[in-house]
Design a protein around this motif. Structure first.
Motif, mmCIF file in Angstrom:
data_model
loop_
_atom_site.group_PDB
_atom_site.id
_atom_site.type_symbol
_atom_site.label_atom_id
_atom_site.label_comp_id
_atom_site.label_asym_id
_atom_site.label_seq_id
_atom_site.Cartn_x
_atom_site.Cartn_y
_atom_site.Cartn_z
ATOM 1 N N SER A 151 0.786 -1.241 0.000
ATOM 2 C CA SER A 151 0.000 0.000 0.000
ATOM 3 C C SER A 151 0.812 1.282 0.000
ATOM 4 C CB SER A 151 -0.920 0.010 1.228
ATOM 5 O OG SER A 151 -1.739 -1.133 1.270
ATOM 6 N N VAL A 152 2.130 1.198 0.084
ATOM 7 C CA VAL A 152 2.967 2.391 0.152
ATOM 8 C C VAL A 152 3.808 2.508 -1.111
ATOM 9 C CG1 VAL A 152 4.846 3.538 1.383
ATOM 10 C CG2 VAL A 152 3.073 2.345 2.671
ATOM 11 N N ALA A 153 3.730 3.649 -1.776
ATOM 12 C CA ALA A 153 4.480 3.860 -3.019
ATOM 13 C C ALA A 153 5.872 4.418 -2.726
ATOM 14 C CB ALA A 153 3.711 4.806 -3.938
ATOM 15 N N LEU A 154 6.603 3.711 -1.874
ATOM 16 C CA LEU A 154 7.976 4.077 -1.541
ATOM 17 C C LEU A 154 8.842 2.830 -1.657
ATOM 18 C CD1 LEU A 154 7.497 6.181 1.751
ATOM 19 C CD2 LEU A 154 8.096 7.095 -0.498
ATOM 20 N N ASP A 155 10.122 3.034 -1.914
ATOM 21 C CA ASP A 155 11.063 1.925 -1.894
ATOM 22 C C ASP A 155 11.439 1.681 -0.436
ATOM 23 O OD1 ASP A 155 13.060 0.066 -2.123
ATOM 24 O OD2 ASP A 155 14.246 1.182 -3.586
ATOM 25 N N LEU A 156 10.950 0.598 0.149
ATOM 26 C CA LEU A 156 11.180 0.307 1.564
ATOM 27 C C LEU A 156 12.361 -0.625 1.797
ATOM 28 C CD1 LEU A 156 7.493 -0.143 2.807
ATOM 29 C CD2 LEU A 156 8.876 1.940 2.688
ATOM 30 N N HIS A 157 13.097 -0.918 0.742
ATOM 31 C CA HIS A 157 14.285 -1.763 0.904
ATOM 32 C C HIS A 157 15.270 -1.049 1.835
ATOM 33 C CE1 HIS A 157 17.976 -3.969 0.001
ATOM 34 N NE2 HIS A 157 17.199 -4.932 -0.480
ATOM 35 N N PRO A 158 15.969 -1.804 2.697
ATOM 36 C CA PRO A 158 16.914 -1.183 3.651
ATOM 37 C C PRO A 158 17.943 -0.259 3.025
ATOM 38 C CG PRO A 158 16.560 -3.473 4.217
ATOM 39 C CD PRO A 158 15.857 -3.253 2.906
ATOM 40 N N ARG A 159 18.307 -0.512 1.775
ATOM 41 C CA ARG A 159 19.310 0.359 1.152
ATOM 42 C C ARG A 159 18.757 1.769 0.909
ATOM 43 N NH1 ARG A 159 18.141 -3.235 -3.204
ATOM 44 N NH2 ARG A 159 16.667 -2.272 -4.671
ATOM 45 N N GLU A 160 17.418 1.887 0.833
ATOM 46 C CA GLU A 160 16.796 3.180 0.608
ATOM 47 C C GLU A 160 16.086 3.711 1.852
ATOM 48 O OE1 GLU A 160 16.970 5.154 -1.976
ATOM 49 O OE2 GLU A 160 18.239 3.747 -3.097
ATOM 50 N N PHE A 161 15.538 2.797 2.656
ATOM 51 C CA PHE A 161 14.747 3.199 3.814
ATOM 52 C C PHE A 161 15.305 2.462 5.030
ATOM 53 C CE2 PHE A 161 10.534 5.388 4.315
ATOM 54 C CZ PHE A 161 10.504 5.392 5.704
ATOM 55 N N GLY A 162 16.398 2.980 5.543
ATOM 56 C CA GLY A 162 17.060 2.328 6.659
ATOM 57 C C GLY A 162 16.452 2.692 7.999
ATOM 58 N N VAL A 163 16.938 2.042 9.035
ATOM 59 C CA VAL A 163 16.492 2.351 10.392
ATOM 60 C C VAL A 163 16.829 3.807 10.704
ATOM 61 C CG1 VAL A 163 16.789 1.816 12.842
ATOM 62 C CG2 VAL A 163 16.798 -0.031 11.151
ATOM 63 N N GLY A 164 15.865 4.542 11.252
ATOM 64 C CA GLY A 164 16.078 5.942 11.564
ATOM 65 C C GLY A 164 15.662 6.881 10.456
ATOM 66 N N ARG A 165 14.887 6.378 9.509
ATOM 67 C CA ARG A 165 14.368 7.229 8.439
ATOM 68 C C ARG A 165 12.866 7.433 8.631
ATOM 69 N NH1 ARG A 165 16.200 9.080 3.652
ATOM 70 N NH2 ARG A 165 14.668 9.624 2.045
#
Length: 229
Positions: A151-165
């Motif tokens: 449901s989210v149109a974002l790249d949630l892979h850790p390389r793009e969306f890491g912890v603390g984002r």
């Protein structure tokens, strides 16, 4: 202790049991939707977290005043979070708009006072208690990212969306602030009025993870029944 503070304490003792978090009525639904196994995921509400809306331009007098109370700098980069993700931390919503969240404390009247006092007369900035404006939903487990990716149109892979984002985005059609607070933990901050709909939406997405993984389902469908003579 002054008479005013005594009255306030007494009032809170009376009112506290009457407080209802936006998604509390769905607690049993969330608990029952928990998925176990390799794609395990759970959903719960973190009730009454402190949330202070802040306005200031980084590097200017108002920002410096607020940072003196926060004990951490205001984020200056898109998606950046400063502070302690398990305590007080600050999310950047726009170039001069921030949300200070403290998940180690429960909101109570006057939590915004220290920030307001730091903004002395003539110092540009703003501090408002927004704790009742949003609730905090916690989606956790190895399957959490898969639920969100529906449901989210974002790249949630850790390389793009890491912890603390953190990002302000849409989950389905619902405006939320999405925070990755751990390797397998995501906090979702919707407006209180959307909490019911969002919980039911996430629970629906979690239900699908209770079946076999996509690869296993595909393999099962490809196996043809034996032909009998």
């Amino acid at each position: 202790m002054t008479a005013d503070s005594t009255t306030l304490t007494t009032s809170m003792d009376v009112l506290e049991p009457l407080r209802a978090a936006p998604a509390r009525h769905l607690a049993d639904l969330m608990e029952g939707a928990a998925v176990t196994g390799a794609r395990a995921v759970t959903l719960r509400e973190h009730e009454f977290a402190v949330q202070i809306g802040l306005r200031a331009v980084p590097g200017e007098q108002g920002a410096t005043a607020l940072e003196s109370v926060l004990g951490v700098p205001l984020p200056t980069a898109h998606g950046e979070v400063t502070g302690d993700l398990d305590g007080l931390h600050v999310l950047r919503l726009s170039p001069d708009e921030f949300l200070a969240v403290d998940v180690s404390r429960r909101q109570e009247p006057g939590v915004e006072a220290p920030y307001q006092e730091a903004l002395e007369e003539g110092v540009p900035g703003q501090a408002v208690d927004l704790s009742a404006n949003r609730t905090v939903l916690v989606l956790e487990g190895p399957g959490a990212r898969e639920v969100l990716e529906k449901s989210v149109a974002l790249d949630l892979h850790p390389r793009e969306f890491g912890v603390g984002r953190a990002e302000a985005t849409l989950l389905s059609t619902i405006p939320v602030v999405l925070v990755r607070s751990g390797e397998q933990t995501w906090r979702i901050l919707p407006r209180a009025s959307f909490a019911d709909h969002l919980v039911r939406w996430l629970v629906d997405g979690m239900t699908e993870l209770g079946s076999a993984c996509p690869e296993e389902e595909s393999a099962q469908r490809s196996v043809r029944p034996a032909q009998h003579a």
